[in-house]
Write an enzyme that holds these catalytic residues in place. Structure first.
Site, PDB file in Angstrom:
ATOM      1  N   CYS A  35      -4.988  32.630  29.167  1.00  0.00           N
ATOM      2  CA  CYS A  35      -4.327  31.366  29.515  1.00  0.00           C
ATOM      3  C   CYS A  35      -5.266  30.389  30.198  1.00  0.00           C
ATOM      4  O   CYS A  35      -4.929  29.218  30.358  1.00  0.00           O
ATOM      5  CB  CYS A  35      -3.105  31.630  30.397  1.00  0.00           C
ATOM      6  SG  CYS A  35      -3.533  32.246  32.021  1.00  0.00           S
ATOM      7  N   CYS A 106       1.049  34.465  36.445  1.00  0.00           N
ATOM      8  CA  CYS A 106       0.450  33.659  37.517  1.00  0.00           C
ATOM      9  C   CYS A 106       0.668  34.315  38.880  1.00  0.00           C
ATOM     10  O   CYS A 106      -0.235  34.321  39.720  1.00  0.00           O
ATOM     11  CB  CYS A 106       1.030  32.251  37.519  1.00  0.00           C
ATOM     12  SG  CYS A 106       0.609  31.291  36.052  1.00  0.00           S
TER      13      CYS A 106
END
Length: 134
Positions: A35, A106
């Site tokens: 990502c 995250c």
């Protein structure tokens, strides 16, 4: 329902503890090549009390990466190393009132970045590094 909670948006738009600590006692960097998120955490530790007296971060990534970095720093600042080691990505997500499933990684990076900084601190003071950085 909104994609992001008000807390996620607040920590993204007004992140806490952004920056570098030039005299950091520990620095941890983690990233997710898939990502493109990269997090670097800096910690300052009181050697007597083992309390994290300051923590800063620099994150290159999406809004969720910035928000989770910000929240993680808030959660460990003023805590002992022992308390900070108990930080989990789930706790970070809960503190932010949740994340979309596609952004859970995250919170994992935020946990890993804090623990990487703690591991670096242990290495610098001559203690075996923590076996927690994945």
């Amino acid at each position: 329902m909104a994609l992001y909670s008000d807390k996620v948006m607040d920590h993204f738009q007004h992140p806490r503890n952004v920056g570098k600590l030039p005299d950091a006692d520990g620095v941890g960097e983690v990233g997710n090549a898939k990502c493109g998120d990269i997090m670097r955490m800096y910690i300052q530790v009181d050697p007597e009390t083992q309390v994290i007296t300051d923590v800063k971060f620099n994150t290159f990534g999406c809004g969720s990466a910035i928000a989770t970095s910000s929240m993680a720093t808030e959660m460990v600042k003023g805590k002992t190393i022992e308390e900070a080691l108990k930080l989990t990505n789930k706790a970070v997500m809960e503190a932010l009132d949740g994340l979309p499933p596609v952004k859970v990684h995250c919170s994992v990076l935020a946990e890993q970045a804090i623990k990487a900084a703690l591991s670096d601190y242990y290495t610098r003071i001559g203690v075996d590094p923590l076996p927690i950085v994945g």
